[in-house]
Design a protein around this motif. Structure first.
Motif, PDB file in Angstrom:
ATOM      1  N   HIS A 291      -4.544   7.452  -0.364  1.00  0.00           N
ATOM      2  CA  HIS A 291      -4.109   6.095   0.006  1.00  0.00           C
ATOM      3  C   HIS A 291      -4.322   5.119  -1.132  1.00  0.00           C
ATOM      4  O   HIS A 291      -5.357   5.194  -1.827  1.00  0.00           O
TER       5      HIS A 291
ATOM      6  N   HIS B 145      -4.051   4.995   6.480  1.00  0.00           N
ATOM      7  CA  HIS B 145      -3.179   4.174   7.330  1.00  0.00           C
ATOM      8  C   HIS B 145      -2.548   3.047   6.523  1.00  0.00           C
ATOM      9  O   HIS B 145      -3.244   2.345   5.784  1.00  0.00           O
ATOM     10  N   ASN B 146      -1.260   2.868   6.676  1.00  0.00           N
ATOM     11  CA  ASN B 146      -0.557   1.683   6.184  1.00  0.00           C
ATOM     12  C   ASN B 146      -0.232   0.814   7.385  1.00  0.00           C
ATOM     13  O   ASN B 146       0.262   1.325   8.394  1.00  0.00           O
ATOM     14  N   GLY B 147      -0.462  -0.503   7.268  1.00  0.00           N
ATOM     15  CA  GLY B 147      -0.026  -1.399   8.330  1.00  0.00           C
ATOM     16  C   GLY B 147      -1.172  -2.176   8.933  1.00  0.00           C
ATOM     17  O   GLY B 147      -2.258  -2.297   8.352  1.00  0.00           O
TER      18      GLY B 147
ATOM     19  N   THR C 181      -5.810  -5.840   4.464  1.00  0.00           N
ATOM     20  CA  THR C 181      -5.423  -6.872   5.433  1.00  0.00           C
ATOM     21  C   THR C 181      -6.609  -7.247   6.319  1.00  0.00           C
ATOM     22  O   THR C 181      -6.695  -8.368   6.782  1.00  0.00           O
ATOM     23  N   HIS C 182      -7.507  -6.307   6.592  1.00  0.00           N
ATOM     24  CA  HIS C 182      -8.662  -6.550   7.458  1.00  0.00           C
ATOM     25  C   HIS C 182      -9.903  -6.003   6.758  1.00  0.00           C
ATOM     26  O   HIS C 182     -10.089  -4.794   6.676  1.00  0.00           O
TER      27      HIS C 182
ATOM     28  N   HIS D  14      -9.620   3.374   2.048  1.00  0.00           N
ATOM     29  CA  HIS D  14      -9.318   4.550   2.878  1.00  0.00           C
ATOM     30  C   HIS D  14      -9.539   5.800   2.022  1.00  0.00           C
ATOM     31  O   HIS D  14      -9.470   5.702   0.800  1.00  0.00           O
TER      32      HIS D  14
ATOM     33  N   CYS E  32       0.819  -1.187   0.000  1.00  0.00           N
ATOM     34  CA  CYS E  32       0.000   0.000   0.000  1.00  0.00           C
ATOM     35  C   CYS E  32       0.872   1.264   0.000  1.00  0.00           C
ATOM     36  O   CYS E  32       2.080   1.187   0.181  1.00  0.00           O
TER      37      CYS E  32
ATOM     38  N   ARG F 240      -4.749   1.137  -1.079  1.00  0.00           N
ATOM     39  CA  ARG F 240      -4.929   0.123  -0.024  1.00  0.00           C
ATOM     40  C   ARG F 240      -4.522  -1.262  -0.493  1.00  0.00           C
ATOM     41  O   ARG F 240      -4.819  -1.654  -1.621  1.00  0.00           O
ATOM     42  N   TRP F 241      -3.872  -1.998   0.394  1.00  0.00           N
ATOM     43  CA  TRP F 241      -3.642  -3.424   0.224  1.00  0.00           C
ATOM     44  C   TRP F 241      -4.341  -4.072   1.408  1.00  0.00           C
ATOM     45  O   TRP F 241      -3.828  -4.046   2.516  1.00  0.00           O
TER      46      TRP F 241
ATOM     47  N   THR G 159     -12.467  -2.664   8.608  1.00  0.00           N
ATOM     48  CA  THR G 159     -11.014  -2.505   8.732  1.00  0.00           C
ATOM     49  C   THR G 159     -10.570  -2.343  10.182  1.00  0.00           C
ATOM     50  O   THR G 159     -11.357  -1.934  11.046  1.00  0.00           O
ATOM     51  N   ASP G 160      -9.294  -2.625  10.411  1.00  0.00           N
ATOM     52  CA  ASP G 160      -8.658  -2.286  11.678  1.00  0.00           C
ATOM     53  C   ASP G 160      -8.457  -0.772  11.782  1.00  0.00           C
ATOM     54  O   ASP G 160      -8.551  -0.168  12.852  1.00  0.00           O
ATOM     55  N   THR G 161      -8.241  -0.130  10.632  1.00  0.00           N
ATOM     56  CA  THR G 161      -7.899   1.304  10.576  1.00  0.00           C
ATOM     57  C   THR G 161      -8.923   2.207  11.250  1.00  0.00           C
ATOM     58  O   THR G 161      -8.557   3.213  11.867  1.00  0.00           O
TER      59      THR G 161
HETATM   60  N1  GLU Z   1      -4.921  -2.749   7.635  1.00  0.00           N
HETATM   61  C1  GLU Z   1      -5.486  -1.719   6.830  1.00  0.00           C
HETATM   62  C2  GLU Z   1      -6.632  -2.210   5.951  1.00  0.00           C
HETATM   63  O1  GLU Z   1      -6.810  -3.415   5.802  1.00  0.00           O
HETATM   64  C3  GLU Z   1      -4.425  -1.009   5.982  1.00  0.00           C
HETATM   65  C4  GLU Z   1      -3.898  -1.893   4.895  1.00  0.00           C
HETATM   66  C5  GLU Z   1      -2.822  -1.199   4.095  1.00  0.00           C
HETATM   67  O2  GLU Z   1      -1.678  -1.094   4.621  1.00  0.00           O
HETATM   68  O3  GLU Z   1      -3.119  -0.770   2.969  1.00  0.00           O
HETATM   69  O4  GLU Z   1      -7.365  -1.403   5.436  1.00  0.00           O
END
Ligand code: GLU
Length: 227
Positions: free
Chosen positions: A72, A100-102, A77-78, A87, A2, A74-75, A125-127
């Protein structure tokens, strides 16, 4: 992988094309959603789409302008690759917005506590806990956006780089990083902050990498760093 980018104009020019150009540069890495928010006075203009950047570009109002914005790639994850999960993410009262990245490993317990306190969530998302925690910190009396961000950082477990804007503190971007890169760039016309130098090419004359655990407040006139 991301990517994130934020730009603040130092000469009242719109930053939208700079931000979209930066997102395009970051697109050489894999991603499954893209979004942008720009601030115009007391309003946020937010657009986000799952899939490739072209989906976002096709959805944009041609007249979108603003002197401060974040964006952003996005890749996921949640939560799946959907428009809603892309995002930026807003707080419950739409006053705080974050890219947010991560990964936030403890987001479920943070989300449960926020839900108990009356906050609501739109994405999987976690974000989305981040803007809500910042809204809560401001309601609890944090005296600035950067102070609110510093108040919530001890609550976060995981790796992150994130950018925040708030309606209460217009034309300011706060950036925070822990074990994810963030690069700050400066030129006479703008300040830029991004997750990779690729995003800053052509937008800045000088660049500096933020240190781990660093929180940075950027406005049209200055950059302030906090640890
Ligand atoms: N964890 C976040 C999501 O799944 C951010 C993923 C990302 O780094 O793009 O949206």
């Amino acid at each position: 992988m991301c990517g994130i980018i934020g730009v603040i104009s130092r000469n009242e020019q719109s930053v939208v094309s700079d931000i979209l150009g930066g997102l395009g540069c970051l697109s050489s890495r894999g991603y499954d959603g893209a979004g942008i928010v720009v601030q115009q006075g007391a309003s946020f203009h937010l657009h986000k789409r799952e899939g490739k950047l072209v989906n976002l570009l096709n959805s944009l109002d041609e007249n979108i302008t603003g002197v401060c914005g974040i964006a952003h790639n996005r890749w996921a994850t949640h939560g799946g690759a959907t428009d809603t999960n892309a995002h930026p993410h807003m707080s419950s009262d739409d006053s705080v917005v974050v890219v947010h990245n991560g990964i936030l490993e403890n987001y479920l317990s943070l989300k449960a506590a926020l839900l108990r306190n009356g906050f609501h969530f739109q994405s999987d998302t976690d974000t989305e806990v981040i803007p809500n925690l910042i809204q809560q910190a401001l309601e609890d009396g944090a005296k600035s956006l950067v102070k609110a961000v510093m108040d919530i950082i001890p609550l976060l477990e995981g790796e992150y780089a994130f950018l925040v804007m708030s309606k209460k503190y217009p034309e300011e971007i706060v950036a925070a990083t822990y074990e994810r890169p963030l690069i700050l760039g400066v030129s006479k016309d703008k300040y830029v902050v991004g997750s990779s130098e690729i995003a800053l090419v052509g937008l800045s004359d000088k660049v500096v990498e933020l240190g781990d655990n660093e929180v940075v407040s950027i406005n049209a006139n200055s950059v302030s760093c906090y640890k």
